[in-house]
Design a protein around this motif. Structure first.
Motif, PDB file in Angstrom:
ATOM      1  N   PHE A  12     -10.482 -11.141  -9.601  1.00 22.74           N
ATOM      2  CA  PHE A  12     -10.064 -11.240  -8.207  1.00 22.74           C
ATOM      3  C   PHE A  12      -9.589  -9.897  -7.669  1.00 22.74           C
ATOM      4  O   PHE A  12      -8.909  -9.153  -8.356  1.00 22.74           O
ATOM      5  CB  PHE A  12      -8.933 -12.267  -8.067  1.00 22.74           C
ATOM      6  CG  PHE A  12      -9.428 -13.676  -8.125  1.00 22.74           C
ATOM      7  CD1 PHE A  12      -9.603 -14.405  -6.965  1.00 22.74           C
ATOM      8  CD2 PHE A  12      -9.742 -14.263  -9.333  1.00 22.74           C
ATOM      9  CE1 PHE A  12     -10.084 -15.701  -7.011  1.00 22.74           C
ATOM     10  CE2 PHE A  12     -10.221 -15.557  -9.388  1.00 22.74           C
ATOM     11  CZ  PHE A  12     -10.393 -16.285  -8.230  1.00 22.74           C
ATOM     12  N   ALA A  13      -9.957  -9.624  -6.415  1.00 20.59           N
ATOM     13  CA  ALA A  13      -9.559  -8.392  -5.747  1.00 20.59           C
ATOM     14  C   ALA A  13      -8.337  -8.619  -4.865  1.00 20.59           C
ATOM     15  O   ALA A  13      -7.507  -7.736  -4.707  1.00 20.59           O
ATOM     16  CB  ALA A  13     -10.705  -7.860  -4.899  1.00 20.59           C
ATOM     17  N   LEU A 101      -6.093 -18.343  -0.538  1.00 21.73           N
ATOM     18  CA  LEU A 101      -7.444 -17.879  -0.290  1.00 21.73           C
ATOM     19  C   LEU A 101      -7.657 -16.658  -1.184  1.00 21.73           C
ATOM     20  O   LEU A 101      -7.039 -15.614  -0.981  1.00 21.73           O
ATOM     21  CB  LEU A 101      -7.610 -17.513   1.185  1.00 21.73           C
ATOM     22  CG  LEU A 101      -9.008 -17.274   1.703  1.00 21.73           C
ATOM     23  CD1 LEU A 101      -9.900 -18.495   1.490  1.00 21.73           C
ATOM     24  CD2 LEU A 101      -8.966 -16.929   3.183  1.00 21.73           C
ATOM     25  N   GLY A 102      -8.491 -16.834  -2.216  1.00 23.71           N
ATOM     26  CA  GLY A 102      -8.737 -15.761  -3.167  1.00 23.71           C
ATOM     27  C   GLY A 102     -10.066 -15.086  -2.914  1.00 23.71           C
ATOM     28  O   GLY A 102     -11.069 -15.758  -2.686  1.00 23.71           O
ATOM     29  N   LYS A 103     -10.064 -13.757  -2.929  1.00 23.90           N
ATOM     30  CA  LYS A 103     -11.304 -12.996  -2.776  1.00 23.90           C
ATOM     31  C   LYS A 103     -11.645 -12.397  -4.131  1.00 23.90           C
ATOM     32  O   LYS A 103     -10.881 -11.606  -4.685  1.00 23.90           O
ATOM     33  CB  LYS A 103     -11.134 -11.891  -1.739  1.00 23.90           C
ATOM     34  CG  LYS A 103     -12.388 -11.057  -1.551  1.00 23.90           C
ATOM     35  CD  LYS A 103     -12.155  -9.972  -0.518  1.00 23.90           C
ATOM     36  CE  LYS A 103     -13.370  -9.063  -0.407  1.00 23.90           C
ATOM     37  NZ  LYS A 103     -13.092  -7.917   0.458  1.00 23.90           N
ATOM     38  N   LEU A 104     -12.793 -12.792  -4.655  1.00 24.01           N
ATOM     39  CA  LEU A 104     -13.238 -12.280  -5.935  1.00 24.01           C
ATOM     40  C   LEU A 104     -13.783 -10.868  -5.783  1.00 24.01           C
ATOM     41  O   LEU A 104     -14.087 -10.430  -4.675  1.00 24.01           O
ATOM     42  CB  LEU A 104     -14.309 -13.206  -6.522  1.00 24.01           C
ATOM     43  CG  LEU A 104     -13.766 -14.541  -7.030  1.00 24.01           C
ATOM     44  CD1 LEU A 104     -13.889 -15.597  -5.954  1.00 24.01           C
ATOM     45  CD2 LEU A 104     -14.479 -14.954  -8.284  1.00 24.01           C
ATOM     46  N   ASN A 106     -16.590  -9.859  -6.348  1.00 23.97           N
ATOM     47  CA  ASN A 106     -17.968  -9.879  -5.845  1.00 23.97           C
ATOM     48  C   ASN A 106     -18.022 -10.281  -4.371  1.00 23.97           C
ATOM     49  O   ASN A 106     -19.075 -10.615  -3.857  1.00 23.97           O
ATOM     50  CB  ASN A 106     -18.835 -10.812  -6.692  1.00 23.97           C
ATOM     51  CG  ASN A 106     -18.347 -12.240  -6.693  1.00 23.97           C
ATOM     52  OD1 ASN A 106     -17.507 -12.625  -5.893  1.00 23.97           O
ATOM     53  ND2 ASN A 106     -18.882 -13.031  -7.596  1.00 23.97           N
ATOM     54  N   ASP A 107     -16.878 -10.289  -3.700  1.00 24.44           N
ATOM     55  CA  ASP A 107     -16.705 -10.589  -2.276  1.00 24.44           C
ATOM     56  C   ASP A 107     -16.795 -12.067  -1.913  1.00 24.44           C
ATOM     57  O   ASP A 107     -16.647 -12.420  -0.749  1.00 24.44           O
ATOM     58  CB  ASP A 107     -17.678  -9.792  -1.393  1.00 24.44           C
ATOM     59  CG  ASP A 107     -17.286  -8.325  -1.319  1.00 24.44           C
ATOM     60  OD1 ASP A 107     -16.088  -8.023  -1.486  1.00 24.44           O
ATOM     61  OD2 ASP A 107     -18.165  -7.479  -1.092  1.00 24.44           O
ATOM     62  N   PHE A 108     -17.045 -12.972  -2.863  1.00 21.65           N
ATOM     63  CA  PHE A 108     -16.946 -14.396  -2.567  1.00 21.65           C
ATOM     64  C   PHE A 108     -15.486 -14.727  -2.323  1.00 21.65           C
ATOM     65  O   PHE A 108     -14.588 -14.091  -2.887  1.00 21.65           O
ATOM     66  CB  PHE A 108     -17.454 -15.253  -3.734  1.00 21.65           C
ATOM     67  CG  PHE A 108     -18.925 -15.166  -3.987  1.00 21.65           C
ATOM     68  CD1 PHE A 108     -19.842 -15.034  -2.958  1.00 21.65           C
ATOM     69  CD2 PHE A 108     -19.409 -15.243  -5.277  1.00 21.65           C
ATOM     70  CE1 PHE A 108     -21.201 -14.970  -3.204  1.00 21.65           C
ATOM     71  CE2 PHE A 108     -20.770 -15.182  -5.537  1.00 21.65           C
ATOM     72  CZ  PHE A 108     -21.666 -15.044  -4.499  1.00 21.65           C
ATOM     73  N   LYS A 109     -15.238 -15.736  -1.494  1.00 23.88           N
ATOM     74  CA  LYS A 109     -13.876 -16.215  -1.266  1.00 23.88           C
ATOM     75  C   LYS A 109     -13.811 -17.680  -1.643  1.00 23.88           C
ATOM     76  O   LYS A 109     -14.763 -18.425  -1.428  1.00 23.88           O
ATOM     77  CB  LYS A 109     -13.473 -16.057   0.197  1.00 23.88           C
ATOM     78  CG  LYS A 109     -13.256 -14.637   0.622  1.00 23.88           C
ATOM     79  CD  LYS A 109     -12.731 -14.567   2.036  1.00 23.88           C
ATOM     80  CE  LYS A 109     -12.479 -13.131   2.447  1.00 23.88           C
ATOM     81  NZ  LYS A 109     -11.906 -13.046   3.784  1.00 23.88           N
ATOM     82  N   LYS A 110     -12.666 -18.091  -2.206  1.00 17.47           N
ATOM     83  CA  LYS A 110     -12.453 -19.489  -2.551  1.00 17.47           C
ATOM     84  C   LYS A 110     -11.126 -19.953  -1.964  1.00 17.47           C
ATOM     85  O   LYS A 110     -10.143 -19.209  -1.942  1.00 17.47           O
ATOM     86  CB  LYS A 110     -12.433 -19.687  -4.063  1.00 17.47           C
ATOM     87  CG  LYS A 110     -13.802 -19.662  -4.702  1.00 17.47           C
ATOM     88  CD  LYS A 110     -13.711 -20.111  -6.140  1.00 17.47           C
ATOM     89  CE  LYS A 110     -15.078 -20.327  -6.726  1.00 17.47           C
ATOM     90  NZ  LYS A 110     -14.989 -20.826  -8.103  1.00 17.47           N
ATOM     91  N   TYR A 152     -15.262 -20.346   0.590  1.00 19.53           N
ATOM     92  CA  TYR A 152     -14.866 -20.160   1.980  1.00 19.53           C
ATOM     93  C   TYR A 152     -15.721 -19.047   2.572  1.00 19.53           C
ATOM     94  O   TYR A 152     -15.634 -17.887   2.138  1.00 19.53           O
ATOM     95  CB  TYR A 152     -13.382 -19.794   2.061  1.00 19.53           C
ATOM     96  CG  TYR A 152     -12.890 -19.563   3.461  1.00 19.53           C
ATOM     97  CD1 TYR A 152     -12.539 -20.632   4.272  1.00 19.53           C
ATOM     98  CD2 TYR A 152     -12.802 -18.280   3.982  1.00 19.53           C
ATOM     99  CE1 TYR A 152     -12.093 -20.430   5.575  1.00 19.53           C
ATOM    100  CE2 TYR A 152     -12.359 -18.067   5.278  1.00 19.53           C
ATOM    101  CZ  TYR A 152     -12.005 -19.142   6.056  1.00 19.53           C
ATOM    102  OH  TYR A 152     -11.569 -18.939   7.344  1.00 19.53           O
ATOM    103  N   THR A 153     -16.563 -19.400   3.523  1.00 20.76           N
ATOM    104  CA  THR A 153     -17.415 -18.423   4.183  1.00 20.76           C
ATOM    105  C   THR A 153     -17.184 -18.520   5.686  1.00 20.76           C
ATOM    106  O   THR A 153     -17.678 -19.433   6.331  1.00 20.76           O
ATOM    107  CB  THR A 153     -18.909 -18.688   3.879  1.00 20.76           C
ATOM    108  OG1 THR A 153     -19.065 -18.788   2.469  1.00 20.76           O
ATOM    109  CG2 THR A 153     -19.785 -17.575   4.418  1.00 20.76           C
ATOM    110  N   PRO A 154     -16.362 -17.617   6.236  1.00 17.90           N
ATOM    111  CA  PRO A 154     -16.087 -17.682   7.669  1.00 17.90           C
ATOM    112  C   PRO A 154     -17.356 -17.459   8.493  1.00 17.90           C
ATOM    113  O   PRO A 154     -18.221 -16.666   8.113  1.00 17.90           O
ATOM    114  CB  PRO A 154     -15.067 -16.587   7.918  1.00 17.90           C
ATOM    115  CG  PRO A 154     -15.089 -15.722   6.728  1.00 17.90           C
ATOM    116  CD  PRO A 154     -15.705 -16.481   5.594  1.00 17.90           C
ATOM    117  N   VAL A 155     -17.451 -18.180   9.594  1.00 22.01           N
ATOM    118  CA  VAL A 155     -18.578 -18.030  10.489  1.00 22.01           C
ATOM    119  C   VAL A 155     -18.351 -16.783  11.330  1.00 22.01           C
ATOM    120  O   VAL A 155     -17.296 -16.599  11.928  1.00 22.01           O
ATOM    121  CB  VAL A 155     -18.730 -19.278  11.400  1.00 22.01           C
ATOM    122  CG1 VAL A 155     -19.894 -19.108  12.354  1.00 22.01           C
ATOM    123  CG2 VAL A 155     -18.897 -20.523  10.557  1.00 22.01           C
TER     124      VAL A 155
END
Length: 156
Positions: A12-13, A101-104, A106-110, A152-155
């Protein structure tokens, strides 16, 4: 089935914590597809804290229960910043319903936790024992959910 694999950086970043009252517009059932409907409106504060590099640890352990599978979530990280303002801010969030809200890397968010199944944060302060020793604030966030954390992928 055919699987291909591009190597992605593990870990996680970043990790953001929000009180439930700092969120709104929750779907009845949160999924990967509708998680971006959740609106985050964090309170303004002037407190800065530095994470110890590579200290974010996220564990999601599925456990069987009489009600089905329960996801036990445990998140921890160390803050190397120590200040009165930081302790006061942490105290405002301690033991109150929240989501993360965690940002990995690799830029994915969960999204961890939901409005109906929140997480709870507490913290421990280690002031160290000597001037050149280690000192930090350990933040622990825990809770249980019926579903896995969603992407979590914001629009845009």
């Amino acid at each position: 089935m055919n699987f291909t694999c591009d190597e992605k950086w593990p870990g996680f970043a970043e990790f953001d914590l929000f009180l439930i009252e700092e969120t709104s517009n929750w779907p009845l059932v949160v999924t990967d597809g509708n998680s971006s409907d959740v609106v985050f409106t964090p309170y303004e504060n002037n407190v800065e804290a530095i994470l110890e590099p590579d200290s974010i640890n996220v564990k999601v352990d599925p456990k069987q229960s009489s009600d089905g599978e329960i996801q036990q979530i445990s998140i921890s990280f160390r803050l190397i910043t120590r200040s009165e303002a930081l302790e006061q801010l942490l105290e405002q969030y301690a033991n109150k319903p929240c989501v993360g809200l965690g940002k990995l890397n690799n830029d994915f968010k969960k999204l961890y936790g939901t409005e109906l199944e929140p997480l709870y944060m507490n913290y421990e302060i280690n002031d160290g024992t000597k001037p050149d020793g280690e000192a930090y604030t350990l933040v622990n966030i825990k809770g249980e959910t019926r579903k896995r954390p969603v992407y979590y992928t914001p629009v845009l």
